[in-house]
Design an enzyme around this catalytic site. Structure first.
Site, PDB file in Angstrom:
ATOM      1  N   ASP A 101    -109.567 -58.012  62.029  1.00 54.57           N
ATOM      2  CA  ASP A 101    -108.181 -58.075  61.549  1.00 54.57           C
ATOM      3  C   ASP A 101    -107.291 -57.272  62.513  1.00 54.57           C
ATOM      4  O   ASP A 101    -107.352 -57.473  63.717  1.00 54.57           O
ATOM      5  CB  ASP A 101    -108.125 -57.593  60.091  1.00 54.57           C
ATOM      6  CG  ASP A 101    -106.750 -57.687  59.454  1.00 54.57           C
ATOM      7  OD1 ASP A 101    -106.343 -58.802  59.089  1.00 54.57           O
ATOM      8  OD2 ASP A 101    -106.079 -56.654  59.335  1.00 54.57           O
ATOM      9  N   HIS A 305    -112.382 -63.613  55.738  1.00 50.34           N
ATOM     10  CA  HIS A 305    -111.688 -62.700  56.645  1.00 50.34           C
ATOM     11  C   HIS A 305    -112.383 -61.349  56.783  1.00 50.34           C
ATOM     12  O   HIS A 305    -112.228 -60.682  57.796  1.00 50.34           O
ATOM     13  CB  HIS A 305    -110.260 -62.496  56.128  1.00 50.34           C
ATOM     14  CG  HIS A 305    -109.335 -61.889  57.133  1.00 50.34           C
ATOM     15  ND1 HIS A 305    -108.987 -62.518  58.309  1.00 50.34           N
ATOM     16  CD2 HIS A 305    -108.678 -60.695  57.140  1.00 50.34           C
ATOM     17  CE1 HIS A 305    -108.149 -61.757  58.987  1.00 50.34           C
ATOM     18  NE2 HIS A 305    -107.955 -60.635  58.314  1.00 50.34           N
TER      19      HIS A 305
END
Length: 326
Positions: A101, A305
């Site tokens: 991220d 994610h």
């Protein structure tokens, strides 16, 4: 195998909390939003058990690390400086830098700017990208009724008020909403997505589901660790990373055209929410031009994610295989 240790160091003028385990070449683990060092709880022992010194800091603005009040203190140049300062504080000449991220963006930039200190890079979820033709604030969509989530984060206090109203519920929604468990990830499939347009009336959290039971890869006790950290720190420091998007664009004009010249690995979850952003797959396909020594792109099935938490065995296998080639 050595045990996990926690320490506080001075790095780039701020106090930084660090978790570390093992001895050997340093592997520096950079978390994303909204996470802390704890995002790497599965990688710390795995790396230590394979002859590495694994180091996972709370990044600037997060957890037990300092949170400068000035939003201007969160540019990528500050963040890369933190990582260089952390290596100095640990007495480490070089490290392999790993990130997910926002941590992936930081890892790419650290490898780009300081290949003398970061000898290789592993990035997950966020690919290396070229500098956009316009500042991000002018590229992201906004209407009278809604705006892209990064624009929603720009005005100080707005997202903080929403997120801090119930910290645990906020984290439950954000973490589940971006996980592979939330559903398939294809363009326009309607799957709940935290990284999307946000209505000005309802805010970001309202449309996201709050599952009665968490996915198997994250326990209620794990969520407690994150909730305790953000209850203490608030979300302001973390959101200040987003408030430097346009400033980062301005500062990086001098770097336009540079490529990452160290060995690299990219890892992405098959169900990552980022893959539903228009143009993201084309960006991934174009990475070899920006990262000439990209060794591989690994797609982990069913992962979302939070890839290193959702599929730790598969992620660790890819990470360790890459490290052994260096």
């Amino acid at each position: 195998m050595s045990s996990l240790k926690h320490l506080t160091v001075q790095a780039n003028g701020i106090r930084m909390h660090v978790a570390e385990q093992g001895d050997g070449p340093v592997v520096l683990l950079c978390h994303g939003f909204p996470e802390t060092w704890y995002a790497w709880r599965h990688q710390l022992p795995a790396l230590a058990g394979n002859g590495f010194r694994a180091v996972a800091p709370d990044l600037r603005g997060y957890g037990a690390t300092e949170r400068p009040a000035d939003a201007g203190q969160y540019s990528l140049f500050h963040l890369v400086g933190d990582m260089v300062g952390l290596l100095d504080a640990l007495g480490a000449e070089t490290a392999v830098i790993v990130g997910n991220d926002w941590g992936a963006t930081l890892a790419w930039q650290a490898a780009l700017l300081r290949p003398d200190r970061f000898r290789a890079v592993v990035a997950s979820s966020v690919p290396m990208m070229t500098r956009s033709p316009l500042p991000p604030g002018k590229l992201f969509p906004a209407t009278d009724d809604a705006l892209f989530y990064t624009l929603y984060f720009q005005e100080p206090g707005v997202a903080e008020r929403e997120f801090e109203r119930d910290v645990r519920l906020t984290l439950r929604k954000l973490i589940f909403g971006a996980s592979g468990d939330a559903g398939a990830r294809v363009d326009g499939d309607g799957t709940p997505n935290p990284f999307r347009m946000v209505t000005r009336r309802d805010g970001l959290l309202a449309p996201l589901p709050a599952p009665e039971s968490l996915p198997a890869w994250i326990t209620e006790a794990d969520l407690d660790v994150y909730a305790e950290a953000f209850a203490a720190s608030g979300f302001g420091g973390a959101l200040n990373w987003y408030r430097n998007l346009d400033r980062n664009w301005e500062l990086q004009a001098a770097l336009d055209g540079l490529t990452v010249r160290v060995p690299a690995l990219y890892v992405v979850g098959e169900r990552d929410v980022g893959l539903s952003i228009p143009g993201m797959r084309q960006i991934m396909d174009g990475m070899p031009a920006l990262v000439p020594h990209l060794r591989d792109t690994v797609v982990i099935p069913e992962a979302g994610h939070w890839i290193q938490q959702e599929k730790p065995e598969e992620y660790n296998a890819a990470l360790l295989a890459f490290l052994r080639t260096l």
